[in-house]
Design a protein around this motif. Structure first.
Motif, short mmCIF file in Angstrom:
data_model
loop_
_atom_site.label_atom_id
_atom_site.label_comp_id
_atom_site.label_asym_id
_atom_site.label_seq_id
_atom_site.Cartn_x
_atom_site.Cartn_y
_atom_site.Cartn_z
N PRO A 1 -0.99 -3.86 -3.53
CA PRO A 1 -1.20 -3.26 -2.21
C PRO A 1 -1.65 -1.80 -2.35
O PRO A 1 -1.02 -1.02 -3.08
CB PRO A 1 0.18 -3.35 -1.56
N PRO A 2 -2.74 -1.42 -1.67
CA PRO A 2 -3.27 -0.06 -1.84
C PRO A 2 -2.31 1.03 -1.40
O PRO A 2 -2.37 2.15 -1.92
CB PRO A 2 -4.54 -0.07 -0.98
N ASP A 3 -1.40 0.73 -0.47
CA ASP A 3 -0.48 1.78 -0.02
C ASP A 3 0.58 2.11 -1.05
O ASP A 3 1.35 3.06 -0.89
CB ASP A 3 0.17 1.41 1.32
N ALA A 4 0.63 1.32 -2.15
CA ALA A 4 1.57 1.63 -3.22
C ALA A 4 1.02 2.66 -4.20
O ALA A 4 1.77 3.22 -5.00
CB ALA A 4 1.95 0.36 -3.97
N LEU A 5 -0.29 2.92 -4.15
CA LEU A 5 -0.91 3.88 -5.06
C LEU A 5 -0.67 5.31 -4.60
O LEU A 5 -0.59 5.58 -3.39
CB LEU A 5 -2.42 3.63 -5.13
N PRO A 6 -0.59 6.25 -5.53
CA PRO A 6 -0.51 7.66 -5.13
C PRO A 6 -1.75 8.03 -4.31
O PRO A 6 -2.88 7.64 -4.66
CB PRO A 6 -0.48 8.41 -6.47
N THR A 7 -1.55 8.77 -3.25
CA THR A 7 -2.65 9.14 -2.36
C THR A 7 -3.27 10.45 -2.82
O THR A 7 -2.58 11.47 -2.91
CB THR A 7 -2.16 9.29 -0.92
N PRO A 8 -4.58 10.48 -3.11
CA PRO A 8 -5.21 11.74 -3.52
C PRO A 8 -5.32 12.70 -2.34
O PRO A 8 -5.54 12.27 -1.19
CB PRO A 8 -6.59 11.30 -4.01
N PRO A 9 -5.21 14.00 -2.58
CA PRO A 9 -5.31 14.99 -1.49
C PRO A 9 -6.78 15.27 -1.14
O PRO A 9 -7.32 16.33 -1.47
CB PRO A 9 -4.61 16.22 -2.08
#
Length: 281
Positions: free
Chosen positions: A21-29
């Protein structure tokens, strides 16, 4: 053909489950990166000649931009950590994490055991393309790279300007080894600007003319120090073939941009994956 079981339709109707799931990846700023890009200084442009490749280096915390010039052209991109060729772009894991094609906000991930973000896409002039009626899209991580071995296998051709060959020669010149020694470090690519997909009927990998036009660019933020190599594919826009001396080919530019001091206060390079391999993997 095998016999279809009575419950074939029930088996086919099992729900699809997203593996990662993409929401599990760290979100880049992204907003911070874009703000830093706005004031960044353009320090170098590397011109990649048609049917050739060139290398470039990007400091951690800087940007690089691949730009189409003169005419529609696709490029094959390899990336390595500046100080360790063993850490290189992992197209298969990038595909698993983000999908068959990448765009703004997606990241290019490195090989095991490092598995960290190498670069983040911060701007994409082809972001408007989406997915077309054939299932095609741009910037794929599903193809490998055109290579002389497959050309020999399929047509008996001895072709020396495949992207694999171009990348091997460019890396060899950069690190001072023979092309044969450099070849082992060349890996599956990000097909920049290339329009590709899989046929619905047979799952065949296809390509079609790239929508890229002069001036269009794909811009990355370097999450670590990078050594890159880019090949201007001998297929040009890859609308007909990809290992050819007859296709119309054009150069590509790689622009290096460095943010002003303090533009990314608090930012630090990504660190290698924290998995403890001491337990026998």
């Amino acid at each position: 053909m095998t016999r279809e079981p009575e419950d074939a339709n029930a088996r086919r109707s099992a729900p699809a489950v997203i593996c990662y799931p993409p929401d599990a990846l760290p979100t880049p700023p992204l907003e911070a990166y874009r703000a830093a890009l706005d004031g960044a200084e353009h320090v170098e442009t590397i011109r990649v000649a048609p049917r050739e490749a060139a290398t470039f280096r990007v400091p951690a915390g800087a940007f690089f931009r691949i730009r189409s010039v003169e005419g529609p052209q696709v490029g094959d991109l390899n990336l390595w950590a500046t100080d360790d060729l063993a850490e290189r772009f992992y197209s298969g894991k990038t595909r698993a994490l983000h999908g068959t094609h990448v765009g703004t906000g997606d990241r290019l991930w490195s090989s095991f055991p490092y598995l960290r973000a190498m670069a983040t896409i911060v701007a994409d002039d082809l972001g408007w393309y989406g997915i077309d009626a054939d299932g095609g899209s741009v910037h794929d991580v599903i193809g490998t790279r055109c290579d002389p071995y497959t050309a020999q296998l399929l047509s008996g051709a001895q072709y020396h300007h495949c992207c694999h060959s171009n990348l091997s020669r460019a890396l060899a010149a950069e690190i001072g080894v023979t092309p044969q020694e450099a070849e082992a470090h060349v890996h599956d690519v990000l097909n920049v600007f290339m329009c590709t997909g899989f046929t619905r009927e047979a799952g065949r990998y296809f390509m079609k003319a790239s929508p890229v036009r002069p001036g269009d660019a794909l811009t990355f933020f370097a999450e670590i120090g990078l050594l890159g190599a880019l090949s201007a594919c001998p297929g040009g826009d890859c609308g007909a073939e990809h290992s050819s001396d007859t296709a119309a080919c054009h150069p590509l530019d790689v622009e290096i941009l460095v943010p002003r001091a303090g533009a990314l206060e608090g930012w630090a390079p990504t660190v290698p994956n924290g998995y403890d391999r001491g337990h026998g993997l």
